[in-house]
Design a protein around this motif. Sequence first.
Motif, mmCIF file in Angstrom:
data_model
loop_
_atom_site.group_PDB
_atom_site.id
_atom_site.type_symbol
_atom_site.label_atom_id
_atom_site.label_comp_id
_atom_site.label_asym_id
_atom_site.label_seq_id
_atom_site.Cartn_x
_atom_site.Cartn_y
_atom_site.Cartn_z
ATOM 1 N N THR A 47 31.521 -6.309 24.293
ATOM 2 C CA THR A 47 31.228 -7.548 23.568
ATOM 3 C C THR A 47 29.726 -7.752 23.663
ATOM 4 O OG1 THR A 47 33.316 -8.363 24.453
ATOM 5 C CG2 THR A 47 31.947 -9.945 23.262
ATOM 6 N N GLU B 192 36.758 -5.077 29.107
ATOM 7 C CA GLU B 192 37.232 -6.199 28.289
ATOM 8 C C GLU B 192 38.507 -6.801 28.877
ATOM 9 O OE1 GLU B 192 36.207 -7.587 25.183
ATOM 10 O OE2 GLU B 192 34.307 -6.652 25.716
ATOM 11 N N VAL C 49 33.398 -14.730 26.248
ATOM 12 C CA VAL C 49 33.004 -13.959 27.422
ATOM 13 C C VAL C 49 31.958 -12.924 27.022
ATOM 14 C CG1 VAL C 49 33.766 -12.504 29.323
ATOM 15 C CG2 VAL C 49 35.255 -14.309 28.461
ATOM 16 N N SER D 18 39.005 -7.972 24.344
ATOM 17 C CA SER D 18 39.413 -9.165 25.085
ATOM 18 C C SER D 18 40.052 -10.208 24.167
ATOM 19 C CB SER D 18 38.211 -9.773 25.820
ATOM 20 O OG SER D 18 37.200 -10.148 24.910
ATOM 21 N N ASP E 236 34.350 -12.005 16.734
ATOM 22 C CA ASP E 236 34.458 -11.103 17.879
ATOM 23 C C ASP E 236 35.623 -10.139 17.661
ATOM 24 O OD1 ASP E 236 34.756 -9.932 20.381
ATOM 25 O OD2 ASP E 236 34.489 -11.810 21.487
ATOM 26 N N SER F 195 36.205 -7.612 19.800
ATOM 27 C CA SER F 195 36.381 -6.863 21.049
ATOM 28 C C SER F 195 37.813 -7.003 21.562
ATOM 29 C CB SER F 195 35.387 -7.344 22.103
ATOM 30 O OG SER F 195 35.765 -8.609 22.594
ATOM 31 N N ASP G 88 36.031 -15.351 22.114
ATOM 32 C CA ASP G 88 36.609 -15.933 23.333
ATOM 33 C C ASP G 88 35.515 -16.390 24.307
ATOM 34 O OD1 ASP G 88 35.747 -13.561 24.522
ATOM 35 O OD2 ASP G 88 37.735 -12.647 24.469
HETATM 36 MG MG LIG Z 1 35.227 -9.453 24.600
#
Ligand SMILES: [Mg+2]
Lengths: 312, 102
Positions: free
Chosen positions: A171, B82, A209, A104, A100, A102, A207
């Motif tokens: 994401t 995000e 999400v 976050s 991932d 992204s 993560d």
């Molecule tokens: Mg994310």
Amino acid sequence: DTHLDLQEAESDIMSLEEARSSWSEHEASTRNLALVLTEHLRLILQPTQATKMRGDFRTGKRLNIKRIISYIASSYKRDKIWMRRSVPSKRSYQIMLAIDDSKSMAESESRGLAFETLALVSKAMSMLEVGELSVVSFGEDVKVAHDFSTPFTSEAGAKVFRHFSFAQRRTNVRKLLAESIELFRQARLKAASSASELWQLQLIISDGVCEDHPAIRQLVRQAHEERIMVIFVVVDAANQQAQANDGPKQSILDLQTAEFVKNATGEMEVKMLKYLDTFPFNYYLIVRDVQELPGVLAGALRQWFAEVVESG
Amino acid sequence: MVTDDKTSQVRIHLKTRSPDIELPQDTGPILVSTELKRYQLSTLVNRLLETDKPVPLEFLINGQFLRTSIDEFLTQNGISAETTLSVEYVKALIPPLYVASY
Ligand SMILES: [Mg+2]
């Protein structure tokens, strides 16, 4: 805290020097764990040496009792009544690490854990020499950071690190799955071994999400039908971080989803669900510390192999 | 329908400075649709507070009152979904007129 994305719009891409030193740092910090994981995997991934007796042959070492009646009933025509020791076949593996990328991940301090996981798993896989390894990044888009046909060396590891900035503004796990199924199909066609002895595995490191769980579930099922195993490794670093700072709860285990639904009388009502209750992956692990990874990953893989062997 | 080019959910962390409307215990992050506006957020917090009579609430993100959907707010302020949004809620000083329709 919320950050304005505009202020950090252009995230720096690591220089090759930085990437090399970052790679060797993570490789060194996970070296002992890689040995542990390698040993776990060696036991799981290698075909078992204790072979089974299998029917049906005209000659052999032991009678297959189940065949005797039909042998007699067929006036001794169906004579494949013997069992032999079957030779363990040589399996080969294609393992894709999907990481991932992204934003976050950066916010939840998960990138360090993601890099450690990448170093650990790729090191263990290359020590085992069992197959091909590829790495993809995902977020808004899916990009191949390392393809199956290239050997995974330390230099390759450093190059892979340069693909990650943890700044992608979405994401899109649905897109990841759709594109990885396609990548696996192509890789299967190119594989040297016969299709039945090729085992394909995807490890998603994120993560956790993501949205659109029903569509993702559908794709996980499709992957399963194409004999691609998907294991989702949820890196849950934010929890410890928050606890250390006495901050608010951040763990994915505490995450709730608020849904607005019409009740019987037509009024809008709020329904609170635990986020993980709708999580679309059958196999997922929650990892707070890279130290936990060899054990839990080996456990999941062992379960997978047991199921595949049973169903095959 | 969910489209491919937009995120439709965001994590929020709700907090308040008024002790009388504090959430029970430490509620973790909550994933909500970015379509939500003040009214639905108010419904959500009231649900969490388990109030008998709903308390009209206003919401602040980065010190600004939320007057649009969360999605519009994020777009206007260049914030990506995000991020876990820190959302502060306060009692609405002058209850909006349509509260009467409860
Ligand atoms: Mg994310």
